[in-house]
Design a protein around this motif. Structure first.
Motif, PDB file in Angstrom:
ATOM      1  N   LEU A 228     -29.492 -70.110 -21.156  1.00 33.98           N
ATOM      2  CA  LEU A 228     -28.649 -70.884 -20.246  1.00 33.98           C
ATOM      3  C   LEU A 228     -29.185 -72.278 -19.949  1.00 33.98           C
ATOM      4  CD1 LEU A 228     -27.508 -68.226 -17.613  1.00 33.98           C
ATOM      5  CD2 LEU A 228     -26.469 -68.862 -19.783  1.00 33.98           C
ATOM      6  N   CYS A 229     -30.508 -72.450 -19.938  1.00 34.26           N
ATOM      7  CA  CYS A 229     -31.085 -73.730 -19.498  1.00 34.26           C
ATOM      8  C   CYS A 229     -30.626 -74.899 -20.365  1.00 34.26           C
ATOM      9  CB  CYS A 229     -32.608 -73.646 -19.497  1.00 34.26           C
ATOM     10  SG  CYS A 229     -33.282 -72.844 -18.021  1.00 34.26           S
ATOM     11  N   GLU A 230     -30.583 -74.714 -21.673  1.00 31.94           N
ATOM     12  CA  GLU A 230     -30.260 -75.820 -22.554  1.00 31.94           C
ATOM     13  C   GLU A 230     -28.814 -76.285 -22.405  1.00 31.94           C
ATOM     14  OE1 GLU A 230     -31.006 -74.492 -26.476  1.00 31.94           O
ATOM     15  OE2 GLU A 230     -29.297 -73.112 -26.562  1.00 31.94           O
ATOM     16  N   ALA A 231     -27.940 -75.427 -21.885  1.00 33.61           N
ATOM     17  CA  ALA A 231     -26.535 -75.800 -21.690  1.00 33.61           C
ATOM     18  C   ALA A 231     -26.198 -76.067 -20.229  1.00 33.61           C
ATOM     19  CB  ALA A 231     -25.618 -74.696 -22.228  1.00 33.61           C
ATOM     20  N   TYR A 232     -27.163 -75.899 -19.334  1.00 32.10           N
ATOM     21  CA  TYR A 232     -26.846 -76.032 -17.910  1.00 32.10           C
ATOM     22  C   TYR A 232     -26.403 -77.437 -17.512  1.00 32.10           C
ATOM     23  CZ  TYR A 232     -26.914 -74.580 -13.043  1.00 32.10           C
ATOM     24  OH  TYR A 232     -26.531 -74.259 -11.773  1.00 32.10           O
ATOM     25  N   PRO A 233     -26.887 -78.529 -18.135  1.00 31.04           N
ATOM     26  CA  PRO A 233     -26.380 -79.859 -17.752  1.00 31.04           C
ATOM     27  C   PRO A 233     -24.877 -80.031 -17.942  1.00 31.04           C
ATOM     28  CG  PRO A 233     -28.438 -80.079 -18.973  1.00 31.04           C
ATOM     29  CD  PRO A 233     -28.030 -78.636 -19.053  1.00 31.04           C
ATOM     30  N   MET A 234     -24.210 -79.136 -18.690  1.00 36.49           N
ATOM     31  CA  MET A 234     -22.768 -79.258 -18.871  1.00 36.49           C
ATOM     32  C   MET A 234     -21.981 -78.797 -17.645  1.00 36.49           C
ATOM     33  SD  MET A 234     -22.199 -78.123 -22.856  1.00 36.49           S
ATOM     34  CE  MET A 234     -22.725 -76.445 -22.535  1.00 36.49           C
TER      35      MET A 234
END
Length: 655
Positions: A228-234
């Protein structure tokens, strides 16, 4: 009242401490108030509060490894932000030096002491809750302080998995330590809370337990960091709500049952979109988390349930089904559709305990069945309230490959070479590629080779003398015979008269003709002026302007390139030499005019005009410094009479 004096201003260091150890709002209000007062000791107050906040913050560094706080540190900090501010206000009001900005500062400081986003204040209110525990925070306040002050989902996208899990475990361990205030007290302050006391709202979370040694095996934290962390900025704001922060608080603590930490309805689409996108990503870690689709996520009804995935257990009663909002209904009375208006089914009856992953009706009415009769409805580890741990696996490492895994070549001397599997494929690809490049290189070299043999390094020359004719072998003439580099010379002017100051005639910066003074100073035809008095010049205007400046700073040094700039060929060199010969003839004529008589100036100079008849320089728009050039440039047929001996003589630019 405190005996204080005003310092000059709020220092940059105190300004930084106020923003770092308190909040940016407190810092800004201190600056506004400090700029308005005259003698009121606001700078002193800023230094005191910043120092106390820094000291209290330093106490937090040892958590959660057995540290116990000094309650007095928090009492002094709270008094400085409330009681002492009021005392200073009374002093400054008496002096009529308390503007409205300072009243706003006082209110902001009082509100900051109970601000859930200020971690130091929240921890101090746990340590020193005041009479009747009036300052004691709720569990949701501790959640807000933890998420705002520690690395969490909103900041983990730049971390690797191991470091990310370390930071999340540290935050969770600190949170678990603080929800039991008694273990944070020092000495006699332990009586403020009874044994086993838990912060209000954290009771359910405390039941799930926490182990520092096993935290790195938690599947939910591993899923956060690896998926989840790598996509959380979306994750975006929605309808003005800070969904990135709300989802962060919910996934870290709200799903574990912290009272008041729920997901707002406006942020549910953002969470479902995040989980659905990661479910369909190519990340292998996401595939192991059983993430729901968008429709399955909506069926969770996260904003309306206290704990996620209630279907993992049954209702503990036969023929009784529990709904997602907590409503319980008897199937023999209300039927299977009793949860349709209660957000859907949460738990199946005890006699039919398994909730299947197939829908019986609607979007939330999942079927109930007997064990092994259907596939159970899954629940992702990142949504479960309780921790799920990764399996502990044992990995066996082989130092040598088993037989047949690669090519084995051995000699009688014992040397053994192993070629890994797949090497032959690379050889089949690389060898033809290398041969193709080599052939292509040879073809290019052959195509670009010279068509005629190179000239010999020497030549035969025919000559003769009194003894007869003969052939001579001479070296091949160097190309530098027809081209040569022009040397640089320095010309020093010790005097610059008003008339014909240089004794030369210029075409831009190139010398065309010489007069007596120019020869005396060392000028030559073809000289190209490049510098005067250490200043580079590129146009006649720059040179003439600099010359006027240097008149009063003799001697003047002028740097020239003899016979122009760069290389010249044989034709240009012959033209320069012809110009020298013509200049010498002119000089001889001038010396003999007394006996022979003066010819008209146009007759003498007209022949030297290499460009023939044409437009004058005035017609070509040359600068006004070319005084006298127009007269010399007239063709002989229309030239005026020779200038009188007493009048000014024609001159070229730079003359």
């Amino acid at each position: 009242r405190p005996q204080v004096t005003r310092t000059a201003e709020i220092t940059t260091y105190n300004e930084w401490r106020l923003g770092h150890y308190l909040t940016p709002l407190v810092r800004d209000e201190f600056l506004l108030c400090g700029n308005k007062v005259r003698t009121c000791p606001i700078p002193w107050l800023s230094n005191r509060i910043a120092g106390l906040a820094q000291g209290a913050w330093n106490e937090l560094k040892g958590e959660p490894y057995g540290i116990s706080y000094d309650q007095q540190v928090c009492d002094v900090l709270r008094a400085a932000m409330t009681t002492e501010v009021e005392q200073i206000r009374q002093i400054c009001v008496d002096q009529r030096d308390w503007p409205g900005e300072c009243t706003r500062l006082k209110n902001v400081l009082a509100a900051t002491t109970v601000d859930p986003l200020w971690e130091t204040g929240v921890v101090c209110n746990i340590l020193s809750p005041g009479p009747g525990r009036q300052f004691m925070p709720q569990c949701q306040d501790l959640v807000s302080a933890s998420v705002s002050s520690h690395d969490s989902l909103a900041t983990c996208h730049d971390y690797n998995v191991s470091y990310c899990m370390e930071r999340l475990c540290e935050m969770d361990a600190t949170f678990r330590w603080r929800i039991k205030p008694r273990q944070m007290q020092q000495g006699g302050a332990a009586q403020l809370y009874p044994e086993g006391f838990v912060l209000p709202g954290c009771e359910v979370t405390e039941q799930f337990g926490f182990s520092t040694e096993e935290c790195h095996l938690r599947k939910d934290l591993w899923g956060f960091c690896s998926c989840l962390c790598e996509a959380y900025p979306m994750v975006q704001f929605n309808n003005g709500r800070d969904c990135p922060t709300e989802i962060d608080r919910y996934l870290m603590f709200g799903r574990q049952g912290v009272q008041g930490v729920t997901l707002h309805r406006d942020c549910e689409p953002e969470l479902c979109r995040l989980l659905s996108n990661r479910r369909h990503s190519s990340n292998e870690a996401c595939a192991a988390l059983d993430l729901p689709t968008y429709q399955e996520c909506e069926a969770f009804e996260i904003p309306h349930v206290a704990l996620n995935c209630p279907w993992l257990t049954h209702s503990e009663e036969d023929n009784v089904m529990e709904c997602l909002d907590g409503h319980r209904c008897r199937l023999d009375v209300e039927g299977w559709a009793c949860c349709e208006h209660h957000y859907g089914r949460a738990k199946c009856p005890r006699d039919i305990p398994v909730m299947c992953d197939t829908l019986c009706s609607g979007q939330t009415e999942y079927c109930c069945g007997l064990p092994n009769s259907c596939t159970p409805r899954p629940c992702s580890a990142v949504l479960q309230p309780g921790p799920e741990y990764l399996p502990i696996t044992t990995t066996t490492t082989y130092t040598t490959e088993p037989p047949g895994s690669g090519g084995d070549f051995a000699t009688d001397g014992g040397l053994e070479v192993r070629i890994p599997r797949g090497t032959w494929v690379w050889l089949i690809l690389l060898v033809p590629s290398f041969l193709f490049c080599a052939i292509l290189f040879i073809c290019v070299r052959i195509r670009n080779r010279p068509r005629f043999p190179p000239d010999p390094v020497c030549k035969m020359d025919f000559d003769g003398d009194k003894l007869g004719n003969f052939w001579m072998v001479k070296p091949k003439p160097d190309e530098s015979d027809s081209k040569f580099k022009r040397p640089v010379h320095e010309i020093v002017l010790h005097d610059i008269p008003n008339q014909r100051p240089l004794g030369i005639e210029l075409l831009e910066l190139k010398v065309q003709r010489l007069h007596e003074l120019g020869e005396k100073n060392g000028w030559e035809v073809g000289d190209q002026i490049v510098e005067i008095a250490g200043v580079a010049v590129s146009t006649f205007e720059e040179f003439w302007e600099r010359l006027q400046v240097e008149r009063n700073r003799l001697p003047v040094r002028i740097i020239v390139q003899r016979m122009g700039e760069g290389f010249i060929d044989a034709e240009e060199r012959a033209a320069v030499r012809q110009g020298k010969a013509e200049a010498e003839a002119e000089r001889v004529k001038k010396r003999s005019r007394g006996s022979v008589g003066q010819a008209p100036l146009q007759e003498v100079l007209g022949a030297q005009r290499p460009w023939g008849a044409g437009p004058t320089l005035a017609e070509m728009g040359l600068p006004s410094a070319l005084v006298g050039w127009e007269t010399w440039a007239q063709p002989p047929a229309v030239a005026s009479s020779s200038p009188s001996p007493g009048g000014p003589s024609p001159r070229l630019p730079g003359q």
